[in-house]
Design a protein around this motif. Structure first.
Motif, short mmCIF file in Angstrom:
data_model
loop_
_atom_site.label_atom_id
_atom_site.label_comp_id
_atom_site.label_asym_id
_atom_site.label_seq_id
_atom_site.Cartn_x
_atom_site.Cartn_y
_atom_site.Cartn_z
N ASP A 94 0.85 -1.20 0.00
CA ASP A 94 0.00 0.00 0.00
C ASP A 94 0.89 1.25 0.00
OD1 ASP A 94 -1.92 -1.91 0.42
OD2 ASP A 94 -2.54 -1.20 2.39
N GLN A 95 0.45 2.28 -0.69
CA GLN A 95 1.09 3.62 -0.67
C GLN A 95 2.58 3.57 -1.04
OE1 GLN A 95 0.11 5.61 3.02
NE2 GLN A 95 -2.02 4.94 2.92
N ALA A 96 2.92 2.69 -1.99
CA ALA A 96 4.34 2.53 -2.36
C ALA A 96 4.83 3.62 -3.32
CB ALA A 96 4.54 1.16 -2.99
N PHE A 97 3.90 4.33 -3.99
CA PHE A 97 4.31 5.23 -5.07
C PHE A 97 3.85 6.68 -4.84
CE2 PHE A 97 3.97 0.96 -6.75
CZ PHE A 97 5.23 0.80 -7.32
N ASP A 98 4.70 7.61 -5.30
CA ASP A 98 4.34 9.03 -5.21
C ASP A 98 3.37 9.42 -6.32
OD1 ASP A 98 6.24 9.92 -3.06
OD2 ASP A 98 7.64 8.97 -4.46
N LEU A 116 -8.20 0.24 -11.12
CA LEU A 116 -8.23 1.58 -10.51
C LEU A 116 -8.25 1.48 -8.98
CD1 LEU A 116 -10.57 3.32 -13.09
CD2 LEU A 116 -8.24 4.05 -12.52
N ARG A 117 -8.88 0.43 -8.46
CA ARG A 117 -8.83 0.23 -6.99
C ARG A 117 -7.38 -0.01 -6.58
NH1 ARG A 117 -14.04 -1.94 -7.47
NH2 ARG A 117 -13.36 -3.99 -8.12
N GLU A 118 -6.67 -0.78 -7.39
CA GLU A 118 -5.26 -1.05 -7.09
C GLU A 118 -4.42 0.22 -7.22
OE1 GLU A 118 -4.96 -3.64 -5.26
OE2 GLU A 118 -3.42 -4.66 -6.43
N VAL A 119 -4.71 1.03 -8.22
CA VAL A 119 -3.99 2.32 -8.37
C VAL A 119 -4.15 3.12 -7.09
CG1 VAL A 119 -4.06 4.56 -9.55
CG2 VAL A 119 -4.12 2.44 -10.89
N ARG A 120 -5.38 3.19 -6.59
CA ARG A 120 -5.63 3.99 -5.38
C ARG A 120 -4.91 3.40 -4.17
NH1 ARG A 120 -10.91 6.04 -3.63
NH2 ARG A 120 -9.45 7.43 -2.62
N ARG A 121 -4.83 2.07 -4.13
CA ARG A 121 -4.19 1.41 -2.98
C ARG A 121 -2.68 1.66 -2.96
NH1 ARG A 121 -1.31 -3.03 -2.11
NH2 ARG A 121 -1.50 -3.84 -4.23
N VAL A 122 -2.03 1.57 -4.14
CA VAL A 122 -0.56 1.64 -4.15
C VAL A 122 -0.03 3.07 -4.23
CG1 VAL A 122 -0.38 -0.68 -5.15
CG2 VAL A 122 -0.27 1.32 -6.67
N CYS A 123 -0.91 4.02 -4.55
CA CYS A 123 -0.49 5.42 -4.63
C CYS A 123 -0.65 6.08 -3.26
CB CYS A 123 -1.35 6.15 -5.67
SG CYS A 123 -0.83 7.85 -5.95
N LYS A 124 0.33 6.91 -2.89
CA LYS A 124 0.22 7.61 -1.61
C LYS A 124 -1.00 8.54 -1.61
CE LYS A 124 5.07 7.46 -0.55
NZ LYS A 124 6.39 7.98 -0.83
N PRO A 125 -1.58 8.79 -0.43
CA PRO A 125 -2.66 9.79 -0.37
C PRO A 125 -2.12 11.14 -0.83
CG PRO A 125 -2.41 8.60 1.73
CD PRO A 125 -1.26 8.19 0.87
N GLY A 126 -2.87 11.81 -1.65
CA GLY A 126 -2.42 13.09 -2.19
C GLY A 126 -1.52 12.95 -3.41
N GLY A 127 -1.22 11.69 -3.80
CA GLY A 127 -0.34 11.45 -4.95
C GLY A 127 -1.03 11.80 -6.27
N ILE A 128 -0.20 12.08 -7.28
CA ILE A 128 -0.73 12.43 -8.61
C ILE A 128 -1.02 11.16 -9.40
CG2 ILE A 128 -0.06 13.48 -10.83
CD1 ILE A 128 1.68 15.42 -9.21
N ILE A 194 -6.01 13.40 -8.43
CA ILE A 194 -5.30 13.28 -7.15
C ILE A 194 -5.92 12.11 -6.39
CG2 ILE A 194 -4.82 14.40 -4.92
CD1 ILE A 194 -3.41 15.88 -7.07
N ASN A 195 -5.07 11.33 -5.76
CA ASN A 195 -5.54 10.19 -4.96
C ASN A 195 -5.92 10.67 -3.56
OD1 ASN A 195 -6.15 7.55 -4.32
ND2 ASN A 195 -4.07 7.14 -3.56
N ILE A 196 -7.11 11.22 -3.47
CA ILE A 196 -7.53 11.70 -2.15
C ILE A 196 -7.96 10.50 -1.28
CG2 ILE A 196 -8.20 14.05 -2.74
CD1 ILE A 196 -11.06 12.99 -3.02
N PRO A 197 -7.78 10.61 0.04
CA PRO A 197 -8.17 9.50 0.92
C PRO A 197 -9.66 9.20 0.82
CG PRO A 197 -6.86 11.14 2.10
CD PRO A 197 -7.17 11.73 0.76
#
Ligand SMILES: C[S@@+](CC[C@H](N)C(=O)[O-])C[C@H]1O[C@@H](n2cnc3c(N)ncnc32)[C@H](O)[C@@H]1O
Length: 206
Positions: A94-98, A116-128, A194-197
């Motif tokens: 989780d949250q491995a990428f900026d 897209l669920r996976e994109v949201r999981r692996v991207c940090k909150p607030g990530g682009i 933006i990957n908002i929480p």
């Protein structure tokens, strides 16, 4: 992706790359910083355009495609490593990428909602999160033509859906869309989000 598709892909894309896409790719990935995930990296057409990333992880399930990207990895300005897997089940914490990007890929992924669920999981909150995709057109005649062509197109282009409502899928995923730019009418779109929480995305839709 079939071996044959991988062999012809770069040649098939060359006219579009020359006229418009190379510039679009540059503006999509050029300024991204930190650890970037590229989903469905194919033959690596984005690789020459990374300028500021610390590192890029390129997720690509088809070895016939990723093998064609090795020369571009060697000449890239930033370190790039390929991970062979599909986007629906990413082998990352989780949250491995900026930042996470994908180009011309949500049309082909068999389960784009899960990806897209996976994109949201692996991207940090607030990530682009950025995508450059072809989408189902707004006007009914071109959209119906896309519907009509899709069964044939899927066979020729190894699973690509010409008529996917990709912007709608991204909106429904809970990503917060910041900007949408159209190319060739609205056939292609650059979608910046933006990957908002989750709790904030629930607020947004209520
Ligand atoms: C039309 S190509 C685009 C390649 C590259 N992104 C580009 O812009 O040129 C679609 C890519 O999606 C990849 N793909 C197909 N299914 C996928 C999946 N489930 N997860 C991730 N990538 C997938 C294909 O192997 C192929 O490389």
């Amino acid at each position: 992706m079939g071996e044959r598709f991988a062999t012809v892909y770069d040649a098939m894309m060359a006219p579009l790359e020359r006229s418009r896409f190379a510039k679009v790719r540059g503006s999509l990935v050029g300024d991204l910083e930190g650890h970037v995930l590229e989903v469905g990296s194919g033959t690596g057409l984005n690789f020459p355009h990374y300028r500021s990333a610390d590192e890029v992880t390129a997720l690509e399930p088809e070895r016939s495609m990723s093998e064609k990207s090795l020369t571009r990895i060697r000449s890239a300005r930033v370190p790039i490593r390929i991970v062979t897997a599909g986007a629906e089940e990413m082998p990352f914490q989780d949250q491995a990428f900026d930042a996470v990007i994908g180009t011309l890929v949500l049309c082909t992924i068999p389960e784009p909602e899960q990806a897209l669920r996976e994109v949201r999981r692996v991207c940090k909150p607030g990530g682009i999160v950025k995508f450059f995709e072809h989408v189902r057109m707004q006007y009914s005649i071109p959209a119906k033509l896309q519907d009509w062509l899709t069964p044939f197109w899927k066979r020729v282009c190894d699973g690509c859906h010409l008529n996917r409502d990709t912007l709608g899928l991204i909106q429904e995923s809970g990503l917060r869309i910041e900007k949408v730019s159209g190319f060739y009418g609205d056939l292609f779109q650059m979608i910046e989000a933006i990957n908002i929480p989750d709790d904030e995305s629930e607020c947004d839709t209520s």
